[in-house]
Design an enzyme around this catalytic site. Sequence first.
Site, mmCIF file in Angstrom:
data_model
loop_
_atom_site.group_PDB
_atom_site.id
_atom_site.type_symbol
_atom_site.label_atom_id
_atom_site.label_comp_id
_atom_site.label_asym_id
_atom_site.label_seq_id
_atom_site.Cartn_x
_atom_site.Cartn_y
_atom_site.Cartn_z
ATOM 1 N N CYS A 99 -8.164 12.988 4.027
ATOM 2 C CA CYS A 99 -9.505 12.436 4.215
ATOM 3 C C CYS A 99 -10.357 12.532 2.961
ATOM 4 O O CYS A 99 -11.479 12.021 2.934
ATOM 5 C CB CYS A 99 -10.193 13.135 5.383
ATOM 6 S SG CYS A 99 -10.040 12.200 6.919
ATOM 7 N N HIS B 90 3.221 -1.764 11.902
ATOM 8 C CA HIS B 90 3.385 -2.617 10.727
ATOM 9 C C HIS B 90 3.792 -1.733 9.555
ATOM 10 O O HIS B 90 3.371 -0.573 9.463
ATOM 11 C CB HIS B 90 2.069 -3.327 10.401
ATOM 12 C CG HIS B 90 2.148 -4.184 9.173
ATOM 13 N ND1 HIS B 90 2.778 -5.410 9.171
ATOM 14 C CD2 HIS B 90 1.687 -3.988 7.920
ATOM 15 C CE1 HIS B 90 2.689 -5.935 7.955
ATOM 16 N NE2 HIS B 90 2.031 -5.094 7.179
ATOM 17 N N SER B 91 4.604 -2.280 8.672
ATOM 18 C CA SER B 91 5.022 -1.535 7.491
ATOM 19 C C SER B 91 4.994 -2.445 6.278
ATOM 20 O O SER B 91 5.128 -3.668 6.388
ATOM 21 C CB SER B 91 6.433 -0.960 7.685
ATOM 22 O OG SER B 91 7.371 -2.016 7.860
#
Length: 730
Positions: free
Chosen positions: A404, A525-526
Site C-alpha cells: 500500500c 485477468h492476467s
Amino acid sequence: MMQSAAPLSRDLVLVGGGHAHALMLRMWGMDPLPGAQLTVIDPNPVAPYTGMLPGLVAGHYRREELEIDLVKLARFAGARLVVGAATRIDAEARRITVAGRGDISYDVASVDVGIHSGMPNLSGFAAHGVAAKPLGPFAQAWDGFVARVAEEAAAPQAAVIGGGIAGIELALAMAHRLQGAGARPEITLIERAAEIAPDAPVARARLLAALRGYGVQVLTGAEVRAISRSGVEMADGTPIPAGFVAGAAGARAHPWLAGSDLPVTDAGFLRVGPDLRVEGHETLFAAGDCAHLSHAPRPKAGVYAVRAAPVLRDNLRAALSGQALRAFLPQRHYLKLISLGRTSALAEKAGIAFAAPLLWRWKDRIDRKFMAKFDPLPEMPEPEAPRIAALNEETTQEPLCGGCGSKVAPEVLSGMLAAQGGAARPDILTGPGDDAAVLDLGGVRQVLTTDHLRGFTMDHGLMARVAALHALGDIWAMGACPQAALVSITLPRMSEVLQARRMSEIMEQAGDALRAAGAEIIGGHSTVGAELSIGFTVTGLLEGDAITTAGARPGDVLILTRPIGSGTLLAAEMRGQARGGDIRALWDVLATPQGDAAAILSDARAMTDVTGFGLAGHLWAICRASDCGAVLDPAAIPLFSGAEALAATGLRSTIWAANRRAALVTGAGEDARAALLHDPQTAGGFLAAVASDVAEDRLRALRAAGHDAAIIGQMEEGAPGVRLQGVAQP
C-alpha cells in the site's frame, strides 16, 4: 544488486541457507546470470554461522553477531526468499515440497541444509533435551536457562551428551558462562566411547586439562538410558542432575533427504560427485555438511562448505547456461581452532597442537571477517542519473514502495472521486468513500470492493495470500461474508514455463486464503508487465446492516486489532535496512486472516480497515462520516517490531508525506510514533468505534483469538479531526 533486463527463463532454487549458499548468494548479487530467477528456501529468516556457537554459549558474542540475515541477503542477490521448511525433493519432476506452501519447481537446484544433532531414539530427549544444532532453538533454550540460574530459579547443573570436539567446546563454554553469571557450575560431559575427542587425539590431553580447570566431570564409556525433567539417567541407573541437557553426539542428516529417494550414504547424507552434483541427477547439486563427497570423503567441517562455494556458484551458472562444469578438490587437512571457554583457544593440524589466548583472538578475527562479508553487504553501483531532466517538484528520490506504500496520494484520489458525483442508480446504496460499495440485488444486499498491491516480495505465493487477505479486509470491515473473487495478475516478463509455475503458486495460495474465508475464485485477468502486481475484486453478502465509517458517537472507544508500521518495515526491507527477524514476523501477521476479528467486532458502530492512508487517514474518515472528533493515546498504539527504530532514522514510505498532508493530527510532533500515524498499512488491522460498556469485553475476546489488539483512544464531541491525548481541541 545489478538488475538485468533479460526475460526470465530458468529457475534456480537453493534449499537451505548454509555457508556455501550464503556465500553463493553474495557472489550472485555482484554478478547475476541474466535470465535466471534465484529462489532461496529456508525455515528461518536468518542462518547461523556455527563457528561462533561456542563463543555465543560462553557469552563472548551476542546472537545477532553470528546470524546471516537471509532477508537482506536475498534482497541483495535479487532472489526471492520463501520462508518454509523443505520436506521432499522430487528430482525427476524437479519439484521441491515446502511445508504449508506446496511445491516449488526448478530447472536447477542445490541443497545446503546442514545437519542436526538431535537424538530421536533417546527416550525423553525430545521433551527435555535440546540439540546443539540447529542453533536457533538451542540458543533460545540456553539463554533461558542462564537467566533462570542468574535469578536462582534453577541450579547451575548441565549435561552435554557427546564427547567430540563440539561437545567439549560446549561443556567448556557452558562452564565459563555460568561462572560469569555468579554460579558454581556443575557440568557433565558424557561420551559413549572409551576416550573423548576421537578426531583430535593429539589435542586430547590439553582438552582434558581444560575441562578439569573448569571442574567439568567427564564420563567415558558411558551409555545414556533416558532424559527426564530432572536430568540424565545412565544405563546403569546412575542419575545425573541437570536442568539443561544438550545433544552433541555426532552429525545427523535430515531424514527427509533419504525420504526423497535420492542417493544417500548409510547415514543419510547426499552423495555428490566431483562437480557437486548429486549422483545420477544432472540438475541437482549439494554442498556443506549435508553432502558426502564420494570422490574425496571429508569430516563435517564448515571450512569445506566455504571452500566449495565458488565451485558451486560456477557450476550452477554452468548448468543453467549449458557450459562445462569444474571439479571441487577439497584439501586433506585443515586447521582446527577449538574454543576453550574463556578467550583462549587450542589449535590442531596434522598432528600438532598448542593453546594460547592469541589463538582465540586469531579465531575471533577469522570468524568476524567471515561475518563481515554479509554485514554490511557490498554497495553496488546505482544507475547514473540523467544529466538533464524535466523539472520536478517532488523532493524524494527514493525507490517506489510496494504494497500500500505505492498508492495514489489521498488528496488526488479524493478529488477524483468527488468529481464523479453520487450514485444515480437506486440499487447502489453507498457510493465512493467507504471500504466497499453496497448494492441492492432484489432485496439481497451485496458489498463490492477491489484492491491490488504492487509486489513487495518476490515470493509470489506469499504475495498472493497477503493481497487476497488485504482485499478481504474491506468485506470483513463492512460486516459482510465473503462470496466471490476475480483475480488480476501482472507478471514480469518470463518464459511460458515460468509463467505457469508462478501462476500456480499464486492461485494455490490465493485460492486457499479465499476458500478459507468462504469465497470462491470465479475468474480474472492476467497480463505481462514491468513488475509483479496482484489484485482482487471481491463481493460479500450482508445479513444485517453494513458497518460503515459513519455511526461513531462521542464516547465510543477506539479499538485497533493489529500493530502499525508495515509500510516502514517494507520500505526498509526494499533498501536492505530491515532485520530479517522483524520482516519474518511481519509476513506472518500479514498472512493471517482477520475474519474472526471482524466477527468479534460485529456490533461496532463504525469500522474500517487501516490500509494505504495510514491510521490517521482512516480515523479521519470515521470522524468525517460520523461528524465528531477523535483523541488518540500514542503510547497505546501497538507497533510492529523494528518499525519505531526505523522511523526514528527518518525512513518513510513513498506515500507518507501525502498521507500526512491529508490527515493532520493535532499535537503530533516529529517523533517516530507520530510519523507512524501516517504510515501506509498493507493488510492492516481493523479500526473500530465500539460502545464504551462493551469495549473491554471485545478487547479480551480479540486477544484470546490471538490478535495483538489494543484500545488506542476514543471518539469525542466536536468538529471532525484527530488529536493526541493531552492536547487541547483546536
